[in-house]
Design an enzyme around this catalytic site. Structure first.
Site, mmCIF file in Angstrom:
data_model
loop_
_atom_site.group_PDB
_atom_site.id
_atom_site.type_symbol
_atom_site.label_atom_id
_atom_site.label_comp_id
_atom_site.label_asym_id
_atom_site.label_seq_id
_atom_site.Cartn_x
_atom_site.Cartn_y
_atom_site.Cartn_z
ATOM 1 N N GLY A 209 0.756 -1.239 0.000
ATOM 2 C CA GLY A 209 0.000 0.000 0.000
ATOM 3 C C GLY A 209 0.788 1.292 0.000
ATOM 4 O O GLY A 209 0.305 2.311 0.491
ATOM 5 N N GLU A 234 -3.702 -3.091 6.170
ATOM 6 C CA GLU A 234 -4.944 -2.706 5.492
ATOM 7 C C GLU A 234 -4.800 -2.732 3.977
ATOM 8 O O GLU A 234 -5.776 -2.958 3.254
ATOM 9 C CB GLU A 234 -5.388 -1.320 5.965
ATOM 10 C CG GLU A 234 -4.803 -0.127 5.257
ATOM 11 C CD GLU A 234 -3.311 0.074 5.471
ATOM 12 O OE1 GLU A 234 -2.665 0.729 4.634
ATOM 13 O OE2 GLU A 234 -2.794 -0.412 6.495
ATOM 14 N N ASP A 235 -3.587 -2.508 3.469
ATOM 15 C CA ASP A 235 -3.391 -2.496 2.023
ATOM 16 C C ASP A 235 -3.737 -3.843 1.403
ATOM 17 O O ASP A 235 -4.421 -3.929 0.379
ATOM 18 C CB ASP A 235 -1.952 -2.089 1.680
ATOM 19 C CG ASP A 235 -0.908 -2.851 2.489
ATOM 20 O OD1 ASP A 235 -1.277 -3.720 3.306
ATOM 21 O OD2 ASP A 235 0.290 -2.561 2.316
ATOM 22 N N ASN A 236 -3.258 -4.910 2.046
ATOM 23 C CA ASN A 236 -3.528 -6.258 1.540
ATOM 24 C C ASN A 236 -5.005 -6.604 1.636
ATOM 25 O O ASN A 236 -5.599 -7.171 0.705
ATOM 26 C CB ASN A 236 -2.686 -7.276 2.327
ATOM 27 C CG ASN A 236 -2.552 -8.592 1.600
ATOM 28 O OD1 ASN A 236 -3.526 -9.302 1.411
ATOM 29 N ND2 ASN A 236 -1.344 -8.930 1.202
ATOM 30 N N GLY A 239 -6.999 -4.663 -0.969
ATOM 31 C CA GLY A 239 -6.768 -5.277 -2.276
ATOM 32 C C GLY A 239 -7.600 -6.525 -2.478
ATOM 33 O O GLY A 239 -8.205 -6.730 -3.544
#
Length: 406
Positions: A209, A234-236, A239
């Site tokens: 992210g 949170e990025d994963n 996604g």
């Protein structure tokens, strides 16, 4: 000769990893040597898709002014910049005000204060920016990242209706200490080629992210940004949420550059441990096989497999392993030179590359054995459902109890 399926499995895995590494090399050569000129950047304001650039800030990151300036100088007709800090005394505010004065023609604003929606301070910092953004397309860009002036245009070109997320390859620059050089070599070789290869295959979500574009309307369908405040990675999770809507992920021919500066060995080990500990509960299968993708383990598997399958002498093992390491290192070196303009001298590259490969397995074992991670001065404990809880120091608890008794 007695049939042993394990020996064939070793050979197959080794061949798979070689193909995957070469595929990452192929993508780096075809995508990053020459960059396409953006089409969206040439559109008039009335026809261009508006983009809200969200940059959460905390403190004075290395090269912060240059990083933020790269947003103000985007070659794109229709965008706004939303900068946010949690504290009114954050030193980044002064940098933001100076840039706003230098670029009065750029639509930019600063939000001070956060919303506590979860354990993740980055999400808490961005909630108001997300809510008040003028445009549907959001570009979440970390404060320690510098991008090319045409990154936004090329990214919007990739964000077609069937695409839900556009992301950029994270690259490290400006390493001032030996541990920072090791980190730089990891990000620009092993991590880069696997990141490119996995996204090139495109059978699952694989997102970091640092620099991501997606539509707010798509994220709102799964609960909005605040829903992901309970996760540290949170990025994963974001996604995967977009992926499960049937939306593809794309990468433009841009890189997200992070200046590392000075890093201690403890800091390097902490960063690597944090990555593994956050991923082991979110992408468990991929994390479990991670040691088998490393050069030393993979090379040993290949040597043993080929020796057994072809009934070769014991002298074959060191020869195969030595040739394997030389070619693996050469492949990494070519990728490194393709992606980075200011490269380390060969002897420093080799010194850092060898250290990274030797430390990889011990650090992985250390990381898998624990659950504690540190981020931005705060300690957290990872939980099996992918969330995390803050660790409150004992002295703080004791002070709180004494204060409550007064």
């Amino acid at each position: 000769m007695e049939y042993n399926p394990l020996q064939y499995l070793l050979v197959l895995w080794y061949c798979f990893m070689v193909i995957l590494s070469l595929f990452g090399q192929y993508i780096s050569q075809t995508r990053y040597r020459t960059k396409k000129r953006p089409v969206s950047s040439k559109l008039p304001f009335s026809e261009a898709d508006g983009v809200s650039i969200i940059r959460p800030l905390k403190g004075l990151d290395l090269e912060l002014e240059a990083n933020l300036r790269s947003s103000f100088e985007q070659n794109y007709p229709k965008f706004e910049i939303i900068l946010s800090v949690a504290s009114p005394t954050d030193p980044a505010i002064e940098v933001v005000h100076a840039l706003q004065q230098q670029y009065p023609e750029v639509d930019s604003r600063l939000i001070i204060g956060d919303h506590q929606v979860g354990i993740n301070p980055k999400i808490n910092n961005m909630v108001e920016s997300y809510r008040t953004a003028k445009y549907d397309i959001l570009w979440i860009l970390d404060s320690n990242i510098h991008v090319d002036k045409d990154t936004l245009g090329r990214s919007v070109d990739e964000l077609t209706p069937e695409v839900g997320l556009v992301h950029h390859l994270p690259i490290a620059t400006q390493s001032y200490t030996y541990p920072a050089e090791i980190e730089q070599i990891f990000l620009n070789t092993n991590h880069a080629k696997m990141y490119l290869a996995i996204n090139g295959v495109g059978i699952a979500s694989c997102v970091m992210g640092k620099s991501n574009l997606y539509r707010r309307s798509d994220l709102d369908k799964v609960g909005g940004l605040a829903k992901f405040g309970k996760y540290m990675a949170e990025d994963n999770i974001i996604g995967e949420a977009l992926w499960h809507q049937g939306l593809k992920h794309r990468m433009s021919s841009d890189i997200a550059c992070q200046a590392l500066g000075s890093l201690s060995f403890k800091g390097y080990c902490g960063r690597r441990a944090r990555w593994v500990r956050l991923r082991k509960y979110i992408v468990t299968a991929a994390t479990l096989v991670e040691p088998l993708t490393e050069s030393l383990v993979c090379g040993l598997m290949g040597a043993l497999g080929f020796q057994s399958v072809f009934s070769l002498s014991a002298n074959f093992l060191p020869v195969f392993f030595g040739v394997h390491l030389v070619l693996w290192c050469l492949n990494d070196y070519v990728i490194y030179h393709t992606l980075v303009h200011q490269t380390l001298p060969v002897h420093l590259f080799l010194r850092a590359w060898v250290a990274r490969e030797v430390l990889a397995l011990p650090l992985y074992i250390y990381a898998m054995a624990g659950t504690k991670v540190s981020w931005r001065g705060q300690d957290y404990r990872c939980v099996s459902d992918g969330t995390a809880v803050a660790i409150i120091p004992n002295y703080s608890v004791k002070s709180a109890l004494l204060t409550s008794l007064k």
